[in-house]
Write an enzyme that holds these catalytic residues in place. Structure first.
Site, PDB file in Angstrom:
ATOM      1  N   HIS A  62       0.703  -1.231  -0.076  1.00 30.14           N
ATOM      2  CA  HIS A  62       0.106  -0.163  -0.161  1.00 30.14           C
ATOM      3  C   HIS A  62       0.812   1.219  -0.163  1.00 30.14           C
ATOM      4  O   HIS A  62       2.111   1.161   0.085  1.00 30.14           O
ATOM      5  CB  HIS A  62      -1.035  -0.133   1.212  1.00 30.14           C
ATOM      6  CG  HIS A  62      -0.302   0.154   2.486  1.00 30.14           C
ATOM      7  ND1 HIS A  62       0.272  -1.033   3.279  1.00 30.14           N
ATOM      8  CD2 HIS A  62       0.219   1.290   3.343  1.00 30.14           C
ATOM      9  CE1 HIS A  62       0.704  -0.480   4.408  1.00 30.14           C
ATOM     10  NE2 HIS A  62       1.095   0.750   4.415  1.00 30.14           N
ATOM     11  N   HIS A  91       5.703   6.241  -1.158  1.00 29.25           N
ATOM     12  CA  HIS A  91       6.314   4.966  -1.500  1.00 29.25           C
ATOM     13  C   HIS A  91       5.676   3.861  -0.901  1.00 29.25           C
ATOM     14  O   HIS A  91       4.587   3.740  -0.362  1.00 29.25           O
ATOM     15  CB  HIS A  91       7.718   5.036  -0.565  1.00 29.25           C
ATOM     16  CG  HIS A  91       7.639   4.613   0.697  1.00 29.25           C
ATOM     17  ND1 HIS A  91       7.156   5.868   1.692  1.00 29.25           N
ATOM     18  CD2 HIS A  91       7.431   3.859   1.597  1.00 29.25           C
ATOM     19  CE1 HIS A  91       7.131   5.369   2.942  1.00 29.25           C
ATOM     20  NE2 HIS A  91       7.325   4.077   2.915  1.00 29.25           N
TER      21      HIS A  91
END
Length: 185
Positions: free
Chosen positions: A54, A136
């Site tokens: 995620h 990220h």
């Protein structure tokens, strides 16, 4: 999409760790898994499970159950248009031992969505970390960081929704449950 029937059952009187995030679709998840295998070979870290990939937009942290309804109703000003996110850079943070994939250039709707969420949360009285947004996806933990031998194969991810997630420690790693997700415009 509304919260699943079981999501209401996860809401208890105890504080819960929650965060807003983007979850990749199946093709992006498969490509991220391939990148995770490549970076894991170099860093000897522990690969993130595919179903846990995620991109965190805003980490809220521990929230009492009576404050959750506020989080389940973001205002219209938070929402942006759907967008294409290209993850085409990777690396390793030696301090935290995290191997990651990221966009070399963040699309404006991604930056806006994170900024809108964070501004709304602060205005609503939630305390957030005071650090710049660094989009990220964690691929590996407990990595022994080393230079990566070549460029990452780009991962194209069409982002069409974001979610409020509940995280809970569990044997074998953290377990995530979607409390609610919302489509982007």
């Amino acid at each position: 999409m509304q919260a699943a029937d079981g999501a209401r059952q996860t809401l208890s009187a105890r504080a819960q760790n929650v965060f807003f995030a983007l979850w990749p679709h199946a093709r992006a998840r498969a490509a991220l898994a391939q990148a995770a295998r490549r970076i894991q070979r170099v860093t000897q870290g522990q690969r993130t499970r595919n179903d846990r990939f995620h991109l965190t937009l805003a980490f809220v942290g521990a929230v009492d159950a009576e404050k959750l309804p506020c989080l389940l109703a973001p205002p219209a000003e938070v929402f942006t248009s759907a967008f294409l996110l290209t993850l085409d850079d990777w690396g390793c943070w030696a301090r935290s031992g995290v191997g990651w994939a990221a966009p070399s250039s963040s699309p404006a709707p991604l930056r806006d969505l994170a900024a809108n969420l964070q501004a709304w949360l602060r205005d609503a009285g939630f305390e957030l970390e005071n650090r710049p947004f660094a989009p990220h996806v964690t691929l590996v933990r407990k990595a022994q960081c080393a230079p990566l031998p070549d460029a990452m194969t780009s991962v194209a991810w069409q982002v069409e929704e974001f979610a409020l997630m509940h995280s809970q420690p569990a044997p074998g790693g953290t377990r995530y449950a979607t409390l609610r997700s919302w489509p982007l415009r």
